[in-house]
Structures are given as structure tokens and as C-alpha cells.
Design a protein around this motif. Structure first.
Motif, short mmCIF file in Angstrom:
data_model
loop_
_atom_site.label_atom_id
_atom_site.label_comp_id
_atom_site.label_asym_id
_atom_site.label_seq_id
_atom_site.Cartn_x
_atom_site.Cartn_y
_atom_site.Cartn_z
N LYS A 210 46.56 -161.77 -4.52
CA LYS A 210 47.55 -162.66 -5.12
C LYS A 210 47.61 -162.45 -6.63
O LYS A 210 48.68 -162.37 -7.22
CB LYS A 210 47.22 -164.11 -4.81
CG LYS A 210 48.02 -164.65 -3.66
CD LYS A 210 47.61 -166.05 -3.31
CE LYS A 210 48.01 -167.06 -4.36
NZ LYS A 210 47.65 -168.42 -3.96
N LYS A 243 68.00 -158.07 5.87
CA LYS A 243 67.57 -158.64 4.58
C LYS A 243 66.12 -159.07 4.66
O LYS A 243 65.80 -160.10 5.24
CB LYS A 243 68.45 -159.83 4.23
CG LYS A 243 68.29 -160.28 2.80
CD LYS A 243 69.32 -161.34 2.49
CE LYS A 243 69.22 -161.84 1.08
NZ LYS A 243 69.59 -160.87 0.09
N TRP A 244 65.27 -158.24 4.12
CA TRP A 244 63.84 -158.55 4.15
C TRP A 244 63.41 -159.32 2.91
O TRP A 244 62.57 -160.19 2.98
CB TRP A 244 63.02 -157.27 4.25
CG TRP A 244 62.91 -156.76 5.63
CD1 TRP A 244 63.77 -155.93 6.28
CD2 TRP A 244 61.87 -157.05 6.59
NE1 TRP A 244 63.35 -155.69 7.56
CE2 TRP A 244 62.18 -156.36 7.77
CE3 TRP A 244 60.73 -157.84 6.54
CZ2 TRP A 244 61.38 -156.43 8.91
CZ3 TRP A 244 59.91 -157.90 7.67
CH2 TRP A 244 60.25 -157.21 8.84
N LEU A 245 63.96 -158.95 1.79
CA LEU A 245 63.53 -159.57 0.53
C LEU A 245 64.72 -160.18 -0.18
O LEU A 245 65.81 -159.63 -0.17
CB LEU A 245 62.92 -158.51 -0.39
CG LEU A 245 61.62 -157.87 0.05
CD1 LEU A 245 61.22 -156.80 -0.95
CD2 LEU A 245 60.52 -158.90 0.15
N ARG A 252 55.48 -164.53 -2.79
CA ARG A 252 55.71 -164.13 -1.40
C ARG A 252 56.54 -162.85 -1.31
O ARG A 252 56.26 -161.97 -0.50
CB ARG A 252 56.42 -165.25 -0.64
CG ARG A 252 55.53 -166.45 -0.41
CD ARG A 252 56.02 -167.28 0.73
NE ARG A 252 57.37 -167.81 0.49
CZ ARG A 252 57.87 -168.87 1.11
NH1 ARG A 252 57.14 -169.51 2.00
NH2 ARG A 252 59.08 -169.28 0.87
N GLU A 253 57.58 -162.79 -2.15
CA GLU A 253 58.43 -161.61 -2.12
C GLU A 253 57.66 -160.38 -2.59
O GLU A 253 57.78 -159.30 -2.03
CB GLU A 253 59.65 -161.78 -3.02
CG GLU A 253 60.33 -163.12 -2.92
CD GLU A 253 61.17 -163.24 -1.67
OE1 GLU A 253 61.07 -164.28 -1.01
OE2 GLU A 253 61.91 -162.29 -1.36
N PHE A 255 54.42 -159.94 -2.54
CA PHE A 255 53.42 -159.63 -1.52
C PHE A 255 54.07 -158.84 -0.38
O PHE A 255 53.58 -157.79 0.03
CB PHE A 255 52.85 -160.95 -0.98
CG PHE A 255 51.44 -160.85 -0.48
CD1 PHE A 255 50.39 -161.26 -1.28
CD2 PHE A 255 51.16 -160.35 0.77
CE1 PHE A 255 49.09 -161.19 -0.83
CE2 PHE A 255 49.86 -160.26 1.23
CZ PHE A 255 48.82 -160.68 0.42
N LEU A 256 55.19 -159.35 0.07
CA LEU A 256 55.85 -158.71 1.20
C LEU A 256 56.35 -157.31 0.83
O LEU A 256 56.26 -156.38 1.62
CB LEU A 256 57.02 -159.57 1.69
CG LEU A 256 57.65 -159.14 3.02
CD1 LEU A 256 56.61 -159.07 4.12
CD2 LEU A 256 58.78 -160.07 3.42
N MET A 259 53.56 -155.01 1.18
CA MET A 259 53.26 -154.79 2.59
C MET A 259 54.25 -153.79 3.20
O MET A 259 53.89 -152.95 4.00
CB MET A 259 53.31 -156.11 3.36
CG MET A 259 52.21 -157.06 3.01
SD MET A 259 50.59 -156.30 3.14
CE MET A 259 50.09 -156.22 1.45
N ILE A 260 55.52 -153.91 2.80
CA ILE A 260 56.52 -152.97 3.29
C ILE A 260 56.13 -151.55 2.89
O ILE A 260 56.06 -150.64 3.71
CB ILE A 260 57.92 -153.32 2.72
CG1 ILE A 260 58.43 -154.63 3.32
CG2 ILE A 260 58.91 -152.20 3.01
CD1 ILE A 260 59.73 -155.13 2.72
N LEU A 263 52.79 -150.55 4.77
CA LEU A 263 52.88 -150.32 6.21
C LEU A 263 53.78 -149.13 6.55
O LEU A 263 53.57 -148.45 7.55
CB LEU A 263 53.37 -151.58 6.92
CG LEU A 263 52.29 -152.65 7.09
CD1 LEU A 263 52.87 -154.00 7.41
CD2 LEU A 263 51.30 -152.26 8.18
N HIS A 264 54.76 -148.89 5.70
CA HIS A 264 55.60 -147.72 5.97
C HIS A 264 54.86 -146.40 5.70
O HIS A 264 55.33 -145.34 6.09
CB HIS A 264 56.89 -147.78 5.13
CG HIS A 264 57.91 -148.70 5.73
ND1 HIS A 264 59.15 -148.88 5.19
CD2 HIS A 264 57.87 -149.47 6.84
CE1 HIS A 264 59.83 -149.75 5.94
NE2 HIS A 264 59.06 -150.11 6.94
N ALA A 266 51.67 -146.09 6.64
CA ALA A 266 50.52 -146.06 7.54
C ALA A 266 50.44 -144.73 8.27
O ALA A 266 51.41 -144.30 8.90
CB ALA A 266 50.63 -147.20 8.55
#
Lengths: 324, 158
Positions: A210, A243-245, A252-253, A255-256, A259-260, A263-264, A266
Motif C-alpha cells: 500500500k 472498463k477495469w480502471l 485501489r486503482e 493497486f489494481l 496487479m494487471i 498478472l499479465h 505471469a
């Protein structure tokens, strides 16, 4: 082989092969001798611009998939590209996913003893100026200025990715400049940073991320610099459908978004460290991908960007898989 | 839901369920038709196949405050589209192992395989997972109170 000699061999090699090439991508000296910057050469007379030194940190393979249409063959000419160990892995990953055609490339591999993280160097010596040359000799980074020669322990000035690098030598190349070098660490030490974070309490880790992500300004430099983030204008971080963000400025945005990005990548990230290098607020973004790679290695026994024939594990499956 | 003392209302728990159209959604339906008692915390989202599952669905749900996420599909090798759940299996397992690293409780996420005829199994899965989430309590998500300074001392990149 000393740095200057490598630069010379590099230039000579391209001169020799320039007849087959339509473009050479390499590094040149930037606005001063403490900076190197990518250079695109189309005329043989400009080959003298090419340099190789520990400041050449940019991963050039990203340009191939994003900025040049490298998969279309024109009059049989190739694109010449200089790669370090880590860059060559990105190249392999791009070849695996059919973004670039191996036949279209002339790859000059350079065994790399590590690149200098300029932010760390400047923090160590804020008054550093008039730099003439930067080199690595064994365990010391040698910085020559007009006035003096400074020596720094490499642990203090090399990029974090270089200190944990297992592939300093190019894994794919047509010509290699200089002799292969030994990795600085053993295989079991590659994930120490991840393990350190893992050994803490879950709540502490959340607090850590955070605080780190809170600085993020969502400039998307990490995404843009990443050689494997190839969606470009279709990136879901910016698309309105889906619409993800939102444009909202909040943790939160941010952080996400990370993560996008994470994870993309990975099972694809080749640990070139570009995301971390370009981050203007110094978020250790590569840690996320390191963790992902550690999991992929544990779970599926795969390392990205080693074998051009291998299929990235998340693009395939194994019906007989047990244990998951 | 009334807590055991009967005096206080517990904060409502929300669990998001991603169920594949062909097996688990049918399984949940079977459970309903058979009148098996199920907890009411689960909100079901029907997806064509677990191969449709983007791990980011789970991450987003958990970041935005869902208390739990359950993904369920056809048993491996029984996928309506032959291999969708085999792709999903790798992704879900990877995610499961990744979540703790970013500080999200991995127990809040579960993936499982339930076929259309397994109403009983579905009841069991939902009940167990729901109990687990109740045990963990509401998900504070990113609002969880933490000591940022000790956290930062964990890792110094500078």
C-alpha cells in the motif's frame, strides 16, 4: 575484454554485416557520458555512434514488437540488435509468442557484468559530474571523471536486477562480443528479496505494498518500457470497454493497475527490470513479477525466455497435472 | 444473519461465486431443486466456462471489498469445451499462491470442481466456504489498519 575494445568489436561487426541489415538498434552516448540512450542506425557511416558500457541499461528488444513491424519481411534485409543477457531472454519470449521472427533478426549478444543504476550512483555521490567513463572491474564499479577516478562496490551501484542475475550471457545470438561471464550469485539466491518479504506477516506485506503503490502516479511507464507488454493501445488499464480502471486517484486503482501488469506477465516476465528502472517514484515493481516467476518455477518448472521452442506455461495445459 | 447471542446483527458477508454454465451452475441448480439448505451469502455470476476466468476478476473483487471469491467449474477432463478448465486450473493455482504476497488472505479465495449432478457436493462446498469466510470475518481490503513503518523497513531498495 575491456569496455572500449568491446565497443570497437561491436562497431566492426556491424560494419562487416551492414550489407544485410536495414537497421541497427544499439546504444549511444546520451547527453553526457554518464548516460547511454538507444540509437537507431540506418546509415553505415553512423555506426561509430554505437557504444557498450555498464550504462547501457535499456532493453532494446521492446522496440521490435512495439515500434517496428519486425515480422514482415522486406527485401530480405534484417534488423541488427544488441542484447545483454536479460534482453536476449525478452527476445526469446517475443519469438516464442510469435511477435517477432527470428529469421528477421541479426542478434549481437554481449555478456554483461551488470548495469549501473544511476539513481543509486547519484545518491551515493550527489556531486558527481564531468564523468568520462564508467566501467566494471571485478567487484568494483570504476567511474572516471575529469578530475579523479572513483571506485564503488558493485553492491551499492548496480541495478537490483543485475545483482540477482542468473543469465548474464545472451541465451540467443548470432555473434557474441567478448567472453561469457559467470553469474554473480548461485541459483538458490535469486529470490532472496521475495523470500524476505514473504517471511513477514501478511498484514505487513499489505501495508508495504500500500505504501509503495500509494506513490504511483499511474504514468504507465512500467508498462510502456516492458518489452512484453505488447497490447499497446488495447491495454485494459486504459480501455473503456471493458472498463477495469477509472480515472479516480486512489490506492485501489493503483493497486489494481499493478496487479494487471503483474498478472499479465505471469510466466512471461524475463526479469529485465525495465519496469523498475523507469519508475519515476521508484516502486519495486519487479518484485511482483519475481514472485510470479518463483511460483511458476515451483509449480510448473518453467523459466521464461530460455528456450525459443518452449510454450509459455499459461498458454497451454497438461491434463495429467497433479498436485494443483 | 443473527449471531449466536441473538442480540447483534453481524455485518453482512458477501461472497462472489463464478460458476461455469455447464457444470457448477447446473450443480447449484440441482442443489436448489433438491431443496438442500444453503447459506445465503453467495452471489453467483454465471460464466460460460472457467476458461473465461481472468484471475484479475478475483483480485478486483477482493480489492474492492468482496469477503470471499469462489470459482467453480467442471471437473478437469470433463469440460464442456474440452480444455477450458485445464487452462483455468493453472491460472487459479498460480493466483492462489500469489495472493499472500500482495497481502491478501488466500483463504478468501477458493476454486473447486462441481459437476451438474453433484447437488450434494455443491451444498457441502458452499457451506464449508461460507463458514470459512464467516470465521475470517468481513474483508477490510485495502482499508486494513497496519503499521506502515515496520512494513517499509521490510524491504529497502534505496
Amino acid at each position: 575484454m575491456p569496455m572500449d575494445e568491446k565497443t570497437k568489436t561491436l562497431q566492426e561487426d556491424f560494419e562487416k554485416n551492414f550489407a544485410d541489415l536495414e537497421l541497427v538498434i544499439g546504444w549511444e552516448t546520451g547527453f553526457d557520458r554518464l548516460h547511454a540512450t538507444p540509437v537507431f542506425i540506418r546509415q553505415p557511416s553512423e555506426l561509430g555512434k554505437l557504444v557498450w558500457n555498464p550504462l547501457c541499461s535499456q532493453n532494446l528488444s521492446g522496440y521490435l514488437a512495439k515500434n517496428l513491424d519486425a515480422s514482415i519481411q522486406e527485401d530480405g534485409k534484417k534488423i541488427g540488435i544488441c542484447v545483454k543477457g536479460c534482453d536476449s531472454r525478452s527476445l526469446v519470449a517475443l519469438i516464442q509468442e510469435n511477435f517477432i521472427d527470428r529469421k528477421r533478426l541479426y542478434i549481437v549478444g554481449i555478456p554483461c557484468e551488470g548495469t549501473v543504476d544511476l539513481r543509486r550512483l547519484m545518491r551515493l555521490n550527489p556531486s558527481l559530474k564531468n564523468v568520462r567513463k564508467v566501467d566494471i572491474e571485478g567487484n568494483k564499479a570504476v567511474v572516471e571523471t575529469d578530475q579523479e577516478t572513483l571506485r564503488f562496490p558493485i553492491e551499492d551501484v548496480l541495478a537490483r536486477k543485475c545483482l540477482r542475475c542468473l543469465y548474464p550471457n545472451p541465451v540467443i545470438y548470432d555473434t557474441i562480443i567478448g567472453t561469457p561471464v559467470k553469474p554473480r550469485i548461485s541459483e538458490d539466491k535469486a529470490y532472496t528479496a521475495v523470500e524476505k518479504l514473504d517471511s513477514s506477516d501478511r498484514k505487513q506485506r499489505l501495508a508495504f505494498w500500500k505504501t509503495e503503490f500509494d506513490r504511483c502516479i499511474r504514468c504507465y511507464a512500467c508498462r510502456n518500457a516492458c518489452p512484453l507488454c505488447v497490447c499497446q493501445d488495447n491495454c485494459i488499464a486504459e480501455s473503456r470497454k471493458p472498463k477495469w480502471l477509472t480515472q479516480r486517484d486512489g490506492i485501489r486503482e493503483k493497486f489494481l493497475f499493478h496487479m494487471i501488469h503483474g498478472l499479465h506477465l505471469a510466466g512471461r516476465c524475463t526479469e529485465c527490470g525495465e519496469c523498475e528502472r523507469v519508475c519515476p517514484v521508484e516502486i519495486p515493481t519487479m518484485l511482483i513479477k519475481e514472485k510470479m516467476n518463483q511460483i511458476v518455477k515451483d509449480m510448473l518448472d518453467y523459466e521464461a525466455g530460455i528456450d525459443p521452442e518452449a510454450k509459455p506455461p499459461l498458454l497451454t495445459f497438461d491434463p495429467g497435472e497433479t498436485g494443483i | 444473519m443473527i449471531s449466536e447471542t441473538g442480540t447483534q446483527r453481524e455485518k453482512e458477508i458477501k461472497i462472489i461465486g463464478f460458476l461455469c454454465n455447464w457444470c457448477s451452475y447446473g450443480g447449484a441448480d440441482t442443489a436448489g431443486v433438491c431443496r438442500f439448505k444453503q447459506p445465503t451469502d453467495l452471489r453467483i455470476i454465471r460464466i460460460p466456462c472457467t476458461g473465461r476466468m481472468d484471475p484479475l476478476f478475483v483480485v478486483k473483487a477482493l480489492i474492492y471489498g468482496a469477503d470471499g471469491v469462489l470459482v467453480s467449474g467442471c471437473h478437469p477432463k470433463d469440460c464442456h469445451y474440452a480444455v477450458g478448465n485445464l487452462y483455468a486450473r493453472r491460472r487459479m493455482e498460480l493466483l492462489k499462491r500469489f495472493l499472500p504476497f500482495i497481502g491478501i488472505d488466500t483463504n478468501r479465495f477458493r476454486y473447486t470442481w462441481v459437476s451438474a449432478s453433484e447437488g450434494q457436493l455443491w451444498q457441502q462446498v458452499v457451506t464449508e466456504f461460507s463458514e470459512e469466510i464467516h470465521r475470517l470475518g468481513p474483508n477490510a481490503g485495502l482499508n486494513e489498519k497496519m503499521d506502515a513503518e515496520t512494513a517499509l523497513s521490510l524491504f529497502n531498495t534505496k
